[in-house]
Scaffold this active site. Structure first.
Site, PDB file in Angstrom:
ATOM      1  N   GLY A   1       0.853  -1.190   0.000  1.00 17.32           N
ATOM      2  CA  GLY A   1       0.000   0.000   0.000  1.00 17.32           C
ATOM      3  C   GLY A   1       0.886   1.236   0.000  1.00 17.32           C
ATOM      4  O   GLY A   1       2.113   1.127  -0.015  1.00 17.32           O
TER       5      GLY A   1
ATOM      6  N   MET B   1       2.403   5.022   1.520  1.00 15.23           N
ATOM      7  CA  MET B   1       2.880   5.456   2.835  1.00 15.23           C
ATOM      8  C   MET B   1       1.682   5.803   3.724  1.00 15.23           C
ATOM      9  O   MET B   1       0.643   6.258   3.232  1.00 15.23           O
ATOM     10  CB  MET B   1       3.791   6.681   2.698  1.00 15.23           C
ATOM     11  CG  MET B   1       5.214   6.310   2.336  1.00 15.23           C
ATOM     12  SD  MET B   1       6.306   7.731   2.263  1.00 15.23           S
ATOM     13  CE  MET B   1       6.620   8.022   4.011  1.00 15.23           C
TER      14      MET B   1
ATOM     15  N   SER C   1      -0.333   3.866   5.233  1.00 12.03           N
ATOM     16  CA  SER C   1      -1.511   2.991   5.127  1.00 12.03           C
ATOM     17  C   SER C   1      -1.557   1.944   6.239  1.00 12.03           C
ATOM     18  O   SER C   1      -2.506   1.151   6.303  1.00 12.03           O
ATOM     19  CB  SER C   1      -1.545   2.307   3.753  1.00 12.03           C
ATOM     20  OG  SER C   1      -0.393   1.510   3.559  1.00 12.03           O
TER      21      SER C   1
ATOM     22  N   LYS D   1       1.047  -0.341   6.937  1.00  6.21           N
ATOM     23  CA  LYS D   1       1.774  -1.571   6.576  1.00  6.21           C
ATOM     24  C   LYS D   1       2.629  -2.054   7.749  1.00  6.21           C
ATOM     25  O   LYS D   1       2.602  -3.227   8.106  1.00  6.21           O
ATOM     26  CB  LYS D   1       2.688  -1.327   5.354  1.00  6.21           C
ATOM     27  CG  LYS D   1       1.954  -0.861   4.118  1.00  6.21           C
ATOM     28  CD  LYS D   1       2.885  -0.700   2.938  1.00  6.21           C
ATOM     29  CE  LYS D   1       3.980   0.345   3.132  1.00  6.21           C
ATOM     30  NZ  LYS D   1       3.457   1.712   3.345  1.00  6.21           N
ATOM     31  N   THR D   2       3.394  -1.132   8.315  1.00  6.68           N
ATOM     32  CA  THR D   2       4.265  -1.525   9.431  1.00  6.68           C
ATOM     33  C   THR D   2       3.429  -1.950  10.637  1.00  6.68           C
ATOM     34  O   THR D   2       3.729  -2.948  11.290  1.00  6.68           O
ATOM     35  CB  THR D   2       5.217  -0.371   9.790  1.00  6.68           C
ATOM     36  OG1 THR D   2       5.998  -0.061   8.633  1.00  6.68           O
ATOM     37  CG2 THR D   2       6.146  -0.737  10.928  1.00  6.68           C
TER      38      THR D   2
ATOM     39  N   GLU E   1       9.860  -2.546   4.783  1.00 10.81           N
ATOM     40  CA  GLU E   1      10.434  -1.732   3.685  1.00 10.81           C
ATOM     41  C   GLU E   1      11.134  -2.616   2.663  1.00 10.81           C
ATOM     42  O   GLU E   1      12.235  -2.291   2.183  1.00 10.81           O
ATOM     43  CB  GLU E   1      11.402  -0.676   4.251  1.00 10.81           C
ATOM     44  CG  GLU E   1      10.776   0.276   5.259  1.00 10.81           C
ATOM     45  CD  GLU E   1       9.800   1.279   4.650  1.00 10.81           C
ATOM     46  OE1 GLU E   1       9.631   1.296   3.404  1.00 10.81           O
ATOM     47  OE2 GLU E   1       9.192   2.044   5.431  1.00 10.81           O
TER      48      GLU E   1
ATOM     49  N   CYS F   1      -6.591   9.988   2.163  1.00  6.91           N
ATOM     50  CA  CYS F   1      -6.074  11.038   1.291  1.00  6.91           C
ATOM     51  C   CYS F   1      -5.930  12.348   2.072  1.00  6.91           C
ATOM     52  O   CYS F   1      -6.905  12.821   2.673  1.00  6.91           O
ATOM     53  CB  CYS F   1      -6.999  11.237   0.095  1.00  6.91           C
ATOM     54  SG  CYS F   1      -6.461  12.584  -0.974  1.00  6.91           S
TER      55      CYS F   1
ATOM     56  N   CYS G   1      -8.440  15.074   0.385  1.00  2.70           N
ATOM     57  CA  CYS G   1      -9.919  15.034   0.401  1.00  2.70           C
ATOM     58  C   CYS G   1     -10.512  14.039   1.386  1.00  2.70           C
ATOM     59  O   CYS G   1     -11.734  13.987   1.537  1.00  2.70           O
ATOM     60  CB  CYS G   1     -10.442  14.745  -1.009  1.00  2.70           C
ATOM     61  SG  CYS G   1     -10.193  13.030  -1.507  1.00  2.70           S
TER      62      CYS G   1
ATOM     63  N   CYS H   1      -5.647   9.945  -2.876  1.00  4.10           N
ATOM     64  CA  CYS H   1      -6.552   9.099  -3.658  1.00  4.10           C
ATOM     65  C   CYS H   1      -6.181   9.284  -5.134  1.00  4.10           C
ATOM     66  O   CYS H   1      -5.373  10.155  -5.478  1.00  4.10           O
ATOM     67  CB  CYS H   1      -8.003   9.485  -3.412  1.00  4.10           C
ATOM     68  SG  CYS H   1      -8.413  11.091  -4.126  1.00  4.10           S
TER      69      CYS H   1
HETATM   70  P1  ADP Z   1       3.143   2.612   6.750  1.00  8.50           P
HETATM   71  O1  ADP Z   1       4.096   1.570   7.250  1.00  8.50           O
HETATM   72  O2  ADP Z   1       2.158   2.070   5.743  1.00  8.50           O
HETATM   73  O3  ADP Z   1       3.829   3.858   6.241  1.00  8.50           O
HETATM   74  P2  ADP Z   1       2.467   2.879   9.567  1.00  8.50           P
HETATM   75  O4  ADP Z   1       1.977   1.526   9.971  1.00  8.50           O
HETATM   76  O5  ADP Z   1       3.863   3.239   9.945  1.00  8.50           O
HETATM   77  O6  ADP Z   1       2.235   3.074   7.986  1.00  8.50           O
HETATM   78  O7  ADP Z   1       1.552   4.034  10.169  1.00  8.50           O
HETATM   79  C1  ADP Z   1       0.149   4.047  10.074  1.00  8.50           C
HETATM   80  C2  ADP Z   1      -0.353   5.199  10.934  1.00  8.50           C
HETATM   81  O8  ADP Z   1      -0.003   6.430  10.332  1.00  8.50           O
HETATM   82  C3  ADP Z   1      -1.833   5.261  11.115  1.00  8.50           C
HETATM   83  O9  ADP Z   1      -2.310   4.419  12.124  1.00  8.50           O
HETATM   84  C4  ADP Z   1      -2.028   6.742  11.502  1.00  8.50           C
HETATM   85  O10 ADP Z   1      -1.844   6.892  12.900  1.00  8.50           O
HETATM   86  C5  ADP Z   1      -0.854   7.446  10.829  1.00  8.50           C
HETATM   87  N1  ADP Z   1      -1.189   8.312   9.676  1.00  8.50           N
HETATM   88  C6  ADP Z   1      -0.572   9.478   9.383  1.00  8.50           C
HETATM   89  N2  ADP Z   1      -1.053  10.012   8.227  1.00  8.50           N
HETATM   90  C7  ADP Z   1      -1.998   9.164   7.772  1.00  8.50           C
HETATM   91  C8  ADP Z   1      -2.864   9.145   6.604  1.00  8.50           C
HETATM   92  N3  ADP Z   1      -2.829  10.102   5.671  1.00  8.50           N
HETATM   93  N4  ADP Z   1      -3.705   8.094   6.452  1.00  8.50           N
HETATM   94  C9  ADP Z   1      -3.763   7.116   7.395  1.00  8.50           C
HETATM   95  N5  ADP Z   1      -2.985   7.081   8.505  1.00  8.50           N
HETATM   96  C10 ADP Z   1      -2.098   8.072   8.695  1.00  8.50           C
HETATM   97 MG    MG Z   2       6.142   1.384   7.209  1.00  6.33          MG
END
Ligand code: ADP
Ligand code: MG
Length: 181
Positions: free
Chosen positions: A13, A15, A17, A19-20, A86, A142, A145, A174
């Site tokens: 997905g 950034m 989203s 994933k971590t 990553e 997003c 929006c 989005c």
């Molecule tokens: P990823 O590894 O996909 O970058 P993380 O698991 O590190 O994501 O972080 C997810 C967290 O980021 C969410 O639980 C929320 O607290 C925060 N967050 C910050 N900006 C957003 C966004 N635009 N949409 C959703 N979550 C976000």
């Molecule tokens: Mg991550």
């Protein structure tokens, strides 16, 4: 014939989203179930810490930072569940390594960006998603929006595919907001 079944799970997905977060959730459950777990991340990702995988909401797990994907083979000998964060930053050898480990009966859970900041498939991700038994594609919100976001927009001028950063450089978009002129 092996008696344990291995599996490759991909979490992908844009950034932010989760994933971590999702990787940590699965790994922590595996630890509760008393499995031997190891977590790896590429050297390049030292945004928060060299010793932990950390999510944007500050959840974390102890991890091993590696320079080359081959190191994972050596470090996973007695491990049954392997997490890699990553993963899009690794070289193509990582695919063979994931397959080899899964074929040995191990559960491999990886997370990574499926698309780069231009919306193109990120490195090894399409091939790895093809090899996986399970692909979980997450969305962020997003930042323009509030809709579901599957894209990562770079809000700085750099054109490098790899540019480490956080909300100062990237936002989740989005489709409509990502492609808006
Ligand atoms: P990823 O590894 O996909 O970058 P993380 O698991 O590190 O994501 O972080 C997810 C967290 O980021 C969410 O639980 C929320 O607290 C925060 N967050 C910050 N900006 C957003 C966004 N635009 N949409 C959703 N979550 C976000
Ligand atoms: Mg991550």
């Amino acid at each position: 014939m092996q008696n344990k079944k291995g599996v490759i799970e991909v979490i992908c997905g844009p950034m932010f989203s989760g994933k971590t977060e999702e990787l940590l959730r699965r790994l922590k459950r595996s630890i509760i179930a008393k499995n031997k777990v190891a977590v790896f991340k590429p050297k390049i990702d030292n945004r928060y810490s060299d010793e932990f995988v950390v999510s944007h909401n500050n959840n974390s797990i102890k991890s091993i930072t590696i320079n080359h994907s081959k190191e994972i083979l050596e470090l996973s000998k007695d491990i049954s569940i392997i997490g890699i964060d990553e993963i899009q930053f690794f070289d193509t050898d990582i695919i063979k390594i994931c397959i080899e480990l899964a074929n040995k009966g191990k559960r491999i859970i990886v997370s990574g960006l499926d698309k780069d900041f231009q919306g193109r498939p990120f490195g090894i991700m399409p091939n790895l998603m093809c090899e996986a038994e399970l692909v979980t594609k997450l969305t962020a919100i997003c930042n323009q929006c509030g809709d579901y976001a599957a894209f990562t927009k770079r809000i700085s001028d750099s054109k490098d595919q790899v540019l480490l950063g956080e909300t100062d450089i990237y936002e989740a978009n989005c489709r409509g907001c990502f492609y808006k002129k």
